[in-house]
Design an enzyme around this catalytic site. Structure first.
Site, PDB file in Angstrom:
ATOM      1  N   ASN A  10       1.036  -1.196  -0.027  1.00  0.00           N
ATOM      2  CA  ASN A  10       0.151   0.056  -0.041  1.00  0.00           C
ATOM      3  C   ASN A  10       0.976   1.098   0.182  1.00  0.00           C
ATOM      4  OD1 ASN A  10      -1.822   2.020   0.595  1.00  0.00           O
ATOM      5  ND2 ASN A  10      -2.852   1.073   2.320  1.00  0.00           N
ATOM      6  N   ARG A  86      -2.548  -2.086  -3.484  1.00  0.00           N
ATOM      7  CA  ARG A  86      -3.707  -0.943  -3.328  1.00  0.00           C
ATOM      8  C   ARG A  86      -3.502   0.016  -4.216  1.00  0.00           C
ATOM      9  NH1 ARG A  86      -5.169   2.866   1.702  1.00  0.00           N
ATOM     10  NH2 ARG A  86      -7.446   3.218   0.796  1.00  0.00           N
ATOM     11  N   HIS A 175     -12.926   3.275  -0.170  1.00  0.00           N
ATOM     12  CA  HIS A 175     -12.949   1.863   0.908  1.00  0.00           C
ATOM     13  C   HIS A 175     -13.879   0.693   0.210  1.00  0.00           C
ATOM     14  CE1 HIS A 175     -12.823   5.368   4.109  1.00  0.00           C
ATOM     15  NE2 HIS A 175     -11.714   4.803   3.976  1.00  0.00           N
ATOM     16  N   ASN A 206      -9.815   6.798  10.102  1.00  0.00           N
ATOM     17  CA  ASN A 206      -9.466   8.127   9.752  1.00  0.00           C
ATOM     18  C   ASN A 206     -10.225   8.515   8.718  1.00  0.00           C
ATOM     19  OD1 ASN A 206      -7.366   8.633  11.857  1.00  0.00           O
ATOM     20  ND2 ASN A 206      -6.138   7.032  10.891  1.00  0.00           N
ATOM     21  N   ARG A 236     -11.173  15.461   7.968  1.00  0.00           N
ATOM     22  CA  ARG A 236     -11.972  15.866   6.741  1.00  0.00           C
ATOM     23  C   ARG A 236     -13.429  16.191   7.163  1.00  0.00           C
ATOM     24  NH1 ARG A 236     -10.725  10.723   3.151  1.00  0.00           N
ATOM     25  NH2 ARG A 236      -9.010  10.293   4.739  1.00  0.00           N
ATOM     26  N   ASP A 278      -8.597  12.032  16.636  1.00  0.00           N
ATOM     27  CA  ASP A 278      -8.796  10.794  17.178  1.00  0.00           C
ATOM     28  C   ASP A 278      -9.727  10.327  18.079  1.00  0.00           C
ATOM     29  OD1 ASP A 278      -6.179   8.458  17.407  1.00  0.00           O
ATOM     30  OD2 ASP A 278      -7.712   8.543  18.978  1.00  0.00           O
ATOM     31  N   ASN A 330     -13.930  -0.349  17.457  1.00  0.00           N
ATOM     32  CA  ASN A 330     -13.747  -0.146  18.899  1.00  0.00           C
ATOM     33  C   ASN A 330     -14.369   0.476  19.946  1.00  0.00           C
ATOM     34  OD1 ASN A 330     -11.120  -1.827  19.098  1.00  0.00           O
ATOM     35  ND2 ASN A 330     -10.484  -0.307  17.414  1.00  0.00           N
ATOM     36  N   GLU A 379      -8.713  -5.576   4.715  1.00  0.00           N
ATOM     37  CA  GLU A 379      -8.380  -4.956   3.461  1.00  0.00           C
ATOM     38  C   GLU A 379      -7.156  -5.490   2.907  1.00  0.00           C
ATOM     39  OE1 GLU A 379      -8.888  -1.051   5.111  1.00  0.00           O
ATOM     40  OE2 GLU A 379      -9.799  -0.499   3.143  1.00  0.00           O
TER      41      GLU A 379
HETATM   42  P1  ADP Z   1      -7.230   4.040   9.058  1.00  0.00           P
HETATM   43  O1  ADP Z   1      -8.411   4.688   8.454  1.00  0.00           O
HETATM   44  O2  ADP Z   1      -5.854   5.044   9.214  1.00  0.00           O
HETATM   45  O3  ADP Z   1      -6.835   2.588   8.542  1.00  0.00           O
HETATM   46  P2  ADP Z   1      -8.069   3.157  11.577  1.00  0.00           P
HETATM   47  O4  ADP Z   1      -9.059   2.291  11.095  1.00  0.00           O
HETATM   48  O5  ADP Z   1      -6.931   2.345  12.370  1.00  0.00           O
HETATM   49  O6  ADP Z   1      -7.582   4.158  10.698  1.00  0.00           O
HETATM   50  O7  ADP Z   1      -8.988   3.730  12.565  1.00  0.00           O
HETATM   51  C1  ADP Z   1      -8.399   4.916  13.421  1.00  0.00           C
HETATM   52  C2  ADP Z   1      -9.528   5.745  14.327  1.00  0.00           C
HETATM   53  O8  ADP Z   1     -10.136   4.642  15.215  1.00  0.00           O
HETATM   54  C3  ADP Z   1      -9.017   6.705  15.192  1.00  0.00           C
HETATM   55  O9  ADP Z   1      -9.933   7.685  15.307  1.00  0.00           O
HETATM   56  C4  ADP Z   1      -8.874   6.025  16.631  1.00  0.00           C
HETATM   57  O10 ADP Z   1      -8.973   6.967  17.545  1.00  0.00           O
HETATM   58  C5  ADP Z   1     -10.116   5.028  16.518  1.00  0.00           C
HETATM   59  N1  ADP Z   1     -10.152   4.079  17.557  1.00  0.00           N
HETATM   60  C6  ADP Z   1      -9.193   2.912  17.480  1.00  0.00           C
HETATM   61  N2  ADP Z   1      -9.372   2.376  18.908  1.00  0.00           N
HETATM   62  C7  ADP Z   1     -10.303   3.095  19.525  1.00  0.00           C
HETATM   63  C8  ADP Z   1     -10.991   2.898  20.813  1.00  0.00           C
HETATM   64  N3  ADP Z   1     -10.783   1.853  21.429  1.00  0.00           N
HETATM   65  N4  ADP Z   1     -12.148   3.667  21.058  1.00  0.00           N
HETATM   66  C9  ADP Z   1     -12.381   4.861  20.152  1.00  0.00           C
HETATM   67  N5  ADP Z   1     -11.698   4.920  18.989  1.00  0.00           N
HETATM   68  C10 ADP Z   1     -10.693   4.050  18.637  1.00  0.00           C
END
Ligand code: ADP
Length: 393
Positions: A10, A86, A175, A206, A236, A278, A330, A379
């Site tokens: 990627n 990717r 996605h 994100n 965004r 985050d 999560n 993915e």
């Molecule tokens: P990417 O799109 O870069 O692959 P991810 O799918 O890993 O990103 O998602 C990142 C997001 O998931 C961030 O906003 C992060 O804070 C959130 N996240 C991960 N674990 C938790 C959690 N336990 N509680 C709340 N948000 C979470």
């Protein structure tokens, strides 16, 4: 050595991720990341299954230097049977994963104007890997491909048609690999009829997008020509009034580049909270009474619920809602808040199941509810799978 290694790349603008899968077991044998490419503190880090994280400084190395190091790091696993890449934007040219040849690279290059940050970096990754592994089949897997089944009414913007016909201005969606995977998982886990189902999938990382899936096909999605449209994301904005640009240009004298940067990098959860992009930080802050964090979460959840309602217009039936991505997998309070806004669609959250991220099938709703599920996205695995399948043909 592993028996059937497949490498996934990627390649982004300033970082690149890689993973190696063993196709005989489906397991991930190694995963790593090269970041801050071209800078003095460029670094490669990786972890082999069961091992500790390792890091290697690669100062001033770009994609080529980093991939040469990756080549060394994974050598002992055996030569890959295929390499899956990717690719962010496939335009209207690619509706499925493809074996890469010169024409495919030219096609990806042609889509670069639609994804100027991403596609050139993807092509760079492909070219370096072709040099490093000249005998090994390389496969492109597109973020946009799954959404090529969108109906015209869902992909057209209501602007003059020549902008679509002559310049490709339309909604493409992103996605796709994730939406396709988790929707297929939901069909399997709920024993739905593959030829007659309706599912809404919410990929919340994100970047965030949601998709309506009818009988295995994407029929509407929230991202558009670029990944800026739709839901509120980490940095965004998602949807804004198209009149915003003129207002900001005239009243604040902002340039187009400044507005674009603001909408991509300073908006979303970060812009609303003034605290963080985050979600984990925000949910923790909100629990401690931080009103700015709570406001950002409220807008995020409302906009997602509103879009889920809009996506339902493309479905004849609703069999499941799936949450995936870092937030979806999560953040139980986010899922709870979204479901609480959708009683009209028959959702009723089970607080205990939601808290533990679902039962054995991932279900977080009560027995009498339309099921909502938490399903981990994979993915990279899908890219490895497609690369392996196509390399065998
Ligand atoms: P990417 O799109 O870069 O692959 P991810 O799918 O890993 O990103 O998602 C990142 C997001 O998931 C961030 O906003 C992060 O804070 C959130 N996240 C991960 N674990 C938790 C959690 N336990 N509680 C709340 N948000 C979470």
């Amino acid at each position: 050595m592993i028996s059937a290694p497949v490498l996934v790349i990627n390649s982004g603008s300033s970082s690149l991720k890689f993973s190696v899968f063993d196709m005989n077991t489906g397991g991930e044998a190694m995963a790593g990341l090269a970041e801050r490419l071209e800078s003095g503190d460029a670094q490669l880090s990786w972890r082999e299954r069961g091992g500790d994280k390792q890091t290697l400084p690669i100062p001033h190395q770009g994609h080529e230097g980093a991939l040469l190091e990756v080549h060394q790091v994974l050598k002992h696993l055996g030569s890959p049977l295929a390499v899956g890449h990717r690719v962010v934007h496939g335009g209207e040219a690619f509706s499925d994963s493809v074996l890469i040849d010169d024409a495919v690279i030219a096609g990806i290059d042609d889509c670069a104007s639609l994804a100027p940050l991403h596609n050139p970096a993807n092509v760079l990754g492909i070219r370096v890997m072709q040099k490093l592994y000249p005998q090994i089949p390389q496969v492109a897997v597109f973020d946009t491909a799954f959404h090529q089944t969108l109906a015209e009414r869902a992909y057209l913007y209501a602007i003059p048609m020549h902008l679509y016909r002559d310049h490709g201005v339309r909604r493409y969606g992103f996605h796709g690999t994730s939406h396709k995977y988790v929707a297929a998982q939901a069909v399997e886990r709920l024993s739905l009829d593959p030829a007659n189902h309706g599912i809404i999938t919410a990929h919340l990382g994100n970047g965030c997008s949601a998709t309506a899936v009818r009988n295995g096909h994407s029929v509407d999605t929230t991202m558009g020509m670029t990944p800026l449209e739709g839901l509120v994301m980490g940095t965004r904005s998602g949807d804004v009034d198209p009149g915003l640009h003129e207002y900001l240009a005239e009243s604040l004298n902002m340039s187009l580049a400044e507005i674009t940067a603001m909408l991509n990098r300073e908006s979303g959860l970060l812009g609303l909270s003034g605290l963080s992009n985050d979600m984990r930080t925000l949910t923790e802050a909100a629990e401690q009474g931080n009103a700015d964090a709570q406001r950002a979460i409220d807008v995020f959840c409302f906009r997602l619920a509103r879009q889920i309602g809009a996506l339902a217009a493309s479905l004849e039936r609703l069999d499941a809602l799936v949450f995936t991505g870092g937030i979806g997998e999560n953040a139980s309070p986010i899922r709870g808040q979204v479901l609480a806004k959708l009683p009209l669609f028959g959702f009723s959250c089970d607080a205990e199941l939601n808290q533990r991220h679902g039962d054995e099938r991932g279900i977080i709703t009560t027995a009498d509810s339309v099921p909502a599920l938490v399903i981990g996205t994979r993915e990279e695995w899908v890219i490895a799978h497609d690369a392996y399948q196509l390399s065998q043909t």
